[in-house]
Write an enzyme that holds these catalytic residues in place. Sequence first.
Site, mmCIF file in Angstrom:
data_model
loop_
_atom_site.group_PDB
_atom_site.id
_atom_site.type_symbol
_atom_site.label_atom_id
_atom_site.label_comp_id
_atom_site.label_asym_id
_atom_site.label_seq_id
_atom_site.Cartn_x
_atom_site.Cartn_y
_atom_site.Cartn_z
ATOM 1 N N SER A 1 75.765 -2.601 57.176
ATOM 2 C CA SER A 1 74.542 -2.871 56.408
ATOM 3 C C SER A 1 73.541 -1.729 56.390
ATOM 4 O O SER A 1 72.608 -1.758 55.588
ATOM 5 C CB SER A 1 73.844 -4.111 56.949
ATOM 6 O OG SER A 1 74.384 -5.246 56.354
ATOM 7 N N LYS B 1 72.899 -0.233 53.137
ATOM 8 C CA LYS B 1 72.011 -0.887 52.151
ATOM 9 C C LYS B 1 70.756 -0.052 51.908
ATOM 10 O O LYS B 1 70.164 -0.096 50.836
ATOM 11 C CB LYS B 1 71.656 -2.302 52.632
ATOM 12 C CG LYS B 1 72.874 -3.230 52.593
ATOM 13 C CD LYS B 1 72.664 -4.551 53.290
ATOM 14 C CE LYS B 1 73.967 -5.360 53.247
ATOM 15 N NZ LYS B 1 73.984 -6.532 54.097
ATOM 16 N N TYR C 1 80.410 -2.935 46.930
ATOM 17 C CA TYR C 1 79.672 -3.387 48.120
ATOM 18 C C TYR C 1 80.500 -3.178 49.400
ATOM 19 O O TYR C 1 79.996 -2.670 50.405
ATOM 20 C CB TYR C 1 79.282 -4.859 47.956
ATOM 21 C CG TYR C 1 78.664 -5.450 49.208
ATOM 22 C CD1 TYR C 1 77.336 -5.192 49.522
ATOM 23 C CD2 TYR C 1 79.425 -6.224 50.081
ATOM 24 C CE1 TYR C 1 76.774 -5.695 50.690
ATOM 25 C CE2 TYR C 1 78.871 -6.728 51.248
ATOM 26 C CZ TYR C 1 77.548 -6.463 51.547
ATOM 27 O OH TYR C 1 76.994 -6.953 52.709
ATOM 28 N N TYR D 1 67.284 -8.589 59.675
ATOM 29 C CA TYR D 1 67.549 -9.989 59.320
ATOM 30 C C TYR D 1 66.524 -10.912 59.982
ATOM 31 O O TYR D 1 65.332 -10.653 59.920
ATOM 32 C CB TYR D 1 68.979 -10.390 59.721
ATOM 33 C CG TYR D 1 70.007 -9.350 59.408
ATOM 34 C CD1 TYR D 1 70.217 -8.958 58.082
ATOM 35 C CD2 TYR D 1 70.769 -8.762 60.398
ATOM 36 C CE1 TYR D 1 71.172 -8.011 57.778
ATOM 37 C CE2 TYR D 1 71.726 -7.804 60.091
ATOM 38 C CZ TYR D 1 71.908 -7.441 58.788
ATOM 39 O OH TYR D 1 72.855 -6.497 58.486
ATOM 40 N N VAL E 1 76.444 -4.481 61.277
ATOM 41 C CA VAL E 1 77.312 -5.207 62.214
ATOM 42 C C VAL E 1 78.408 -4.327 62.837
ATOM 43 O O VAL E 1 79.175 -4.800 63.658
ATOM 44 C CB VAL E 1 77.935 -6.488 61.592
ATOM 45 C CG1 VAL E 1 76.875 -7.499 61.239
ATOM 46 C CG2 VAL E 1 78.825 -6.154 60.401
HETATM 47 N N1 GLU Z 1 79.620 -5.810 55.409
HETATM 48 C C1 GLU Z 1 78.899 -6.792 56.153
HETATM 49 C C2 GLU Z 1 78.869 -8.098 55.414
HETATM 50 O O1 GLU Z 1 78.771 -8.096 54.226
HETATM 51 C C3 GLU Z 1 77.500 -6.278 56.367
HETATM 52 C C4 GLU Z 1 76.727 -7.115 57.300
HETATM 53 C C5 GLU Z 1 75.886 -6.326 58.243
HETATM 54 O O2 GLU Z 1 76.169 -5.194 58.609
HETATM 55 O O3 GLU Z 1 74.881 -6.897 58.666
HETATM 56 O O4 GLU Z 1 78.962 -9.129 55.990
#
Ligand code: GLU
Length: 310
Positions: free
Chosen positions: A69, A72, A194, A246, A264
Amino acid sequence: MRLQKRSDYDAVLKEIAGRVGRLAPTGAVADYIPALARVNPDQYAVCVQTLEGGTCTAGAADTRFSIQSISKVFATAMVIAKKDILLWSRVGVEPSGNAFNSLVQLEYEHGIPRNPLINAGAIVVSDELLELYEDPKKTLLHFVRELAGDESVDYDTEVADSEYATASTNRALAYYLKSHGNLRNDVEAVLDLYCHQCALALSTKALARALLFQANDGIIPSSRRRILTEDQSKRLNSIMLTCGFYDQAGEFAYQVGLPGKSGVGGGIVAVVPDVLSIAVWSPRLNEHGNSVLGIESLQQFTSLTGLAIF
Ligand code: GLU
């Protein structure tokens, strides 16, 4: 205390690595993406990159990991750079207070994701990228290579394929967005982009360098190339501060006091505006999906150095 010399940061990072190394291991690797479940959980690295060009590390700072993430932030920067704030009619800028892949929240809020750093928001960002760039997968890769100053940065296709094959929740989010008219492209094309962006593999050293432009008002320090205007850069940092972790964003701001983003894969990257960027990697995650030792290390860093934004 304001640290100036490279040796000061070296000493602080060694101290932090020693302290967290003595803690009993807690947390677990992300296992909902099969390729991530196989990662050795007990790896650790931390790296500081200063605006003056200094690099200080402790641990395995050259080992690559899946930034997940954290990507992002780079994808959002690519959209902001082209569209300024127009995106925000499709995605909000409020903290989610919910799990990173919450379906419930998206339903309550009629298909408008809370922010671009949760999964639903990032899926809309991928949708935008597909319209803004002719070959967004290639452009994103080159963008991150440029930011990191490392031409060998690449997608880990094993992770991308593994995530794409098991992306049921993200698929559900994408179809839900589509049912609300908030996804324009084909769901599978959006998910392919993505999943690739999440599968970018960077070392801790490269990751710290990649976010350094956000400590420098949107300009890459080494090349002086402006990526974002000062105002856009301020906004992206604000989104990281309020939404980067988050449903633990408030606690991260409280404990650490820096804009940052987690993934993650166990990575976290943060910036001290006008001073430095810092990346840390440790794959064991807490229940929010954030690296246990990553948060601990950053909390220690800002406490030991006084380098927080507050
Ligand atoms: N690729 C992970 C997902 O879509 C990203 C989540 C993350 O790193 O928080 O679940």
